[in-house]
Structure formats: C-alpha cells, structure tokens
Design an enzyme around this catalytic site. Structure first.
Site, PDB file in Angstrom:
ATOM      1  N   LYS A   1      51.298 -39.483  48.945  1.00  0.00           N
ATOM      2  CA  LYS A   1      51.489 -38.287  48.116  1.00  0.00           C
ATOM      3  C   LYS A   1      50.347 -38.190  47.099  1.00  0.00           C
ATOM      4  O   LYS A   1      49.954 -39.197  46.505  1.00  0.00           O
ATOM      5  CB  LYS A   1      52.833 -38.375  47.380  1.00  0.00           C
ATOM      6  CG  LYS A   1      53.070 -37.300  46.313  1.00  0.00           C
ATOM      7  CD  LYS A   1      53.219 -35.904  46.879  1.00  0.00           C
ATOM      8  CE  LYS A   1      53.347 -34.848  45.766  1.00  0.00           C
ATOM      9  NZ  LYS A   1      53.296 -33.464  46.323  1.00  0.00           N
TER      10      LYS A   1
ATOM     11  N   CYS B   1      45.436 -28.164  45.196  1.00  0.00           N
ATOM     12  CA  CYS B   1      46.862 -28.008  44.874  1.00  0.00           C
ATOM     13  C   CYS B   1      47.099 -26.659  44.202  1.00  0.00           C
ATOM     14  O   CYS B   1      46.524 -26.384  43.155  1.00  0.00           O
ATOM     15  CB  CYS B   1      47.363 -29.113  43.961  1.00  0.00           C
ATOM     16  SG  CYS B   1      49.082 -28.825  43.467  1.00  0.00           S
TER      17      CYS B   1
HETATM   18  C1  DHB Z   1      51.427 -30.104  45.651  1.00  0.00           C
HETATM   19  C2  DHB Z   1      51.142 -29.125  46.569  1.00  0.00           C
HETATM   20  C3  DHB Z   1      49.932 -29.124  47.187  1.00  0.00           C
HETATM   21  O1  DHB Z   1      49.597 -28.187  48.115  1.00  0.00           O
HETATM   22  C4  DHB Z   1      49.012 -30.097  46.887  1.00  0.00           C
HETATM   23  O2  DHB Z   1      47.827 -30.082  47.492  1.00  0.00           O
HETATM   24  C5  DHB Z   1      49.308 -31.078  45.974  1.00  0.00           C
HETATM   25  C6  DHB Z   1      50.525 -31.077  45.355  1.00  0.00           C
HETATM   26  C7  DHB Z   1      52.707 -30.097  44.967  1.00  0.00           C
HETATM   27  O3  DHB Z   1      53.217 -29.004  44.675  1.00  0.00           O
HETATM   28  O4  DHB Z   1      53.238 -31.177  44.665  1.00  0.00           O
END
Ligand code: DHB
Length: 308
Positions: A43, A127
């Site tokens: 993540k 993100c």
């Molecule tokens: C999240 C979403 C994304 O597309 C990303 O690249 C990183 C984090 C998120 O909302 O947690």
C-alpha cells in the site's frame, strides 16, 4: 511459460496486485505472497500512519469501482519492517511510496534504499484522493523538479506510478521528462481515472462519502485508457519497462496489456472483488490464449501490437 522479468528480477507470472488492494496489512501482503501472483506491491505509504478518508470510501459498480480511500496506511516504518524481513528469493517486492511532500518522499526512499535489499520502489505520482494535494503527474514542472531530486538521491533503480494521460502533447512532455533519468527504470500505467462520479438513480445519491462523491475510477471503464497509456509510453520510452494496470478482469486483458508493451501487469478492482484466487485464474486464462495462438513465451508477443 508465462514468466517475465522486471529489471533483473524474475516473476513466475506477470500478474500481481495493484497498490491499494490487498496490501495494507502484513496478513494481506502475505496472502498475495502465498498466491499465484508473480510479485507484490505494498500500500502507498506516508511518513506517518493515516486513517484515510471517512467511509464509505469504496464502491463496486457493474463496470468497475470508485474509491476515495485517502491513503490509509500504517506509516512507512511498518512497510520498511516488512521489506527488511522479506524473502527476496520468492518473488519481487515493490514498495509504493506516496509522501505528502517531496521531502517526505526523499526521507522514505532513503530509508528503503538503506536496507540494501533488492526491493523495487514505485514512487506514486498520481494519488487523486487526498483533499488539497494535486496529482504530481499532472504538473509537469513540479514532476520534473521532484524526479530530479529523487533521481539524485537514489542509488538503486526505481519506478513511478502514473496517472492516465489523455492528450498526445501530455504524453510527449511526460516521456521527455522520464527519459532524462537513467535509474528511473519502470513506469506503471495507470492509476485510477481521477475524480469520477458514480450516481445511484433510485436514491439520487453519490456512492462514496469523501469529496461530494468524487473518486478514482477503476475496472472495465478504464481499459482503453490504460492500454493507450501502456502502448504510448512503450513507444516513447524505449529504455524503460512498462507495468500495465487498469481494466484487467480476465486473461484476455492481461494478453492485451502485454501486446501493448507491458512487462508485467497489476490488478486492482477485480482483485478487491474476487480475492487472491484471481491470480490462479488469470494465469490459466493467459496460458490458454497463448496455447490457442501458438505462443511459447511472453516475448513472442510483447509490444507486437499491429497498427493499420
Ligand atoms: C489512494 C488512491 C490512489 O489512487 C493512490 O494512488 C494512492 C492512494 C488512496 O485513496 O488511498
């Protein structure tokens, strides 16, 4: 044979998870590691742990998904610890880094490279879900500044996770920037199509709570955009490897991403819906397509998309 390589690291399958799905907890990372995925990515992490945006923040739709998670994660030290104890002889480990500032990214990348392990950093330039934080991949000057600083600080190869681009001039500007940096070795195309809106007709409401319902779109909706980004950067950045992401639900889409030039592919929405058994199915479906076409290995068709 569906094996592939990212840099010098072998993957038994080209398919693994997209960052954000099944990779926040060590139990989830271990489930991907023990699955038929060819690699795993963690993540996106920040300097400090985050709870993320208010729920509901993910919804499935008939054609895909919308999410505005807001970077819930345990903070980079948690993933640093996982990377420190990881068995790199098993399958490659990618670490997604998504600092809230350039300084945060530099700090985290330094910590990961000081482990002196063969982890593969994927710097997230895309993100869409943190209120007040624009997607770096859409600000070319800021992206070039960030990559210049990151490249100077990195002794090890790394990659970037890109937002989808939609205009030829943007592809060309982005590619020119990426081609300046030798240790930038892979481009992951694409992140979700940012800030879509899905509406429920019956209740006349949005599906997710953050940002008045706006969120990143994944799944079937994004396949043509993903393939366009994979193939365009494959053409414009011949010294980089491309990792495809977007719209994969069956072996056919894995095949299409590789035909467009991907060396490996990630699955987000469909993995969220189906769980880690997905990887077994996609591998089998890819093998069946290759057998039908008489292909022995991925190199037989990678990047060999025909034009008219
Ligand atoms: C999240 C979403 C994304 O597309 C990303 O690249 C990183 C984090 C998120 O909302 O947690």
């Amino acid at each position: 044979d569906i094996s592939t390589h990212i840099l010098d690291q072998r993957m038994r399958s080209p398919v693994y998870n997209a960052s954000g799905v099944m990779c926040r907890e060590t139990t989830e990372l271990e489930a991907v590691r023990h699955s038929d995925a060819g690699a795993l990515v963690s993540k996106s992490c920040t300097l400090e742990a985050r709870d993320g945006n208010p729920e509901p923040r993910y919804a499935a739709t008939p054609f895909g998904s919308i999410n505005s998670m807001g970077l819930p994660n345990h903070g980079y030290r948690y993933y640093l610890d996982y990377a420190a104890h990881y068995d790199y002889t098993d399958k490659p480990l990618f670490i997604s880094i998504s600092g809230l500032s350039l300084a945060d990214n530099l700090h985290m990348l330094d910590a990961f490279q000081r482990l002196k392990r063969p982890l593969l950093p994927e710097v997230n330039l895309s993100c869409p879900n943190v209120p007040g934080k624009p997607q770096l991949g859409y600000s070319f000057d800021d992206m070039a500044t960030a990559l210049t600083a990151i490249h100077a600080a990195m002794d090890i190869p790394f990659g970037v996770k890109l937002p989808p681009y939609f205009d030829i001039s943007h592809f060309e500007m982005a590619a020119e920037i990426f081609n300046r940096f030798e240790r930038l070795k892979f481009l992951t195309c694409i992140n979700s199509i940012g800030n879509g809106l899905v509406v429920d007709t019956d209740s006349e409401t949005v599906l997710i709570k953050p940002k008045n319902g706006l969120g990143g779109i994944g799944g079937d909706y994004v396949l043509p955009t993903a393939l366009a980004n994979v193939n365009t950067f494959y053409r414009l950045c011949p010294d980089k490897q491309i990792i495809g992401c977007g719209g994969i639900g069956a072996g056919e889409q894995v095949f299409q991403h590789i035909l467009c030039g991907a060396s490996a592919v990630q699955v987000g929405t469909r993995l969220w819906e189906e769980g880690a058994g997905l990887f077994t199915r996609l591998n089998q479906e890819l093998v069946a397509i290759m057998q039908r076409k008489g292909y022995q290995c991925l190199a037989d068709f990678r990047g060999k998309l025909c034009t008219l």
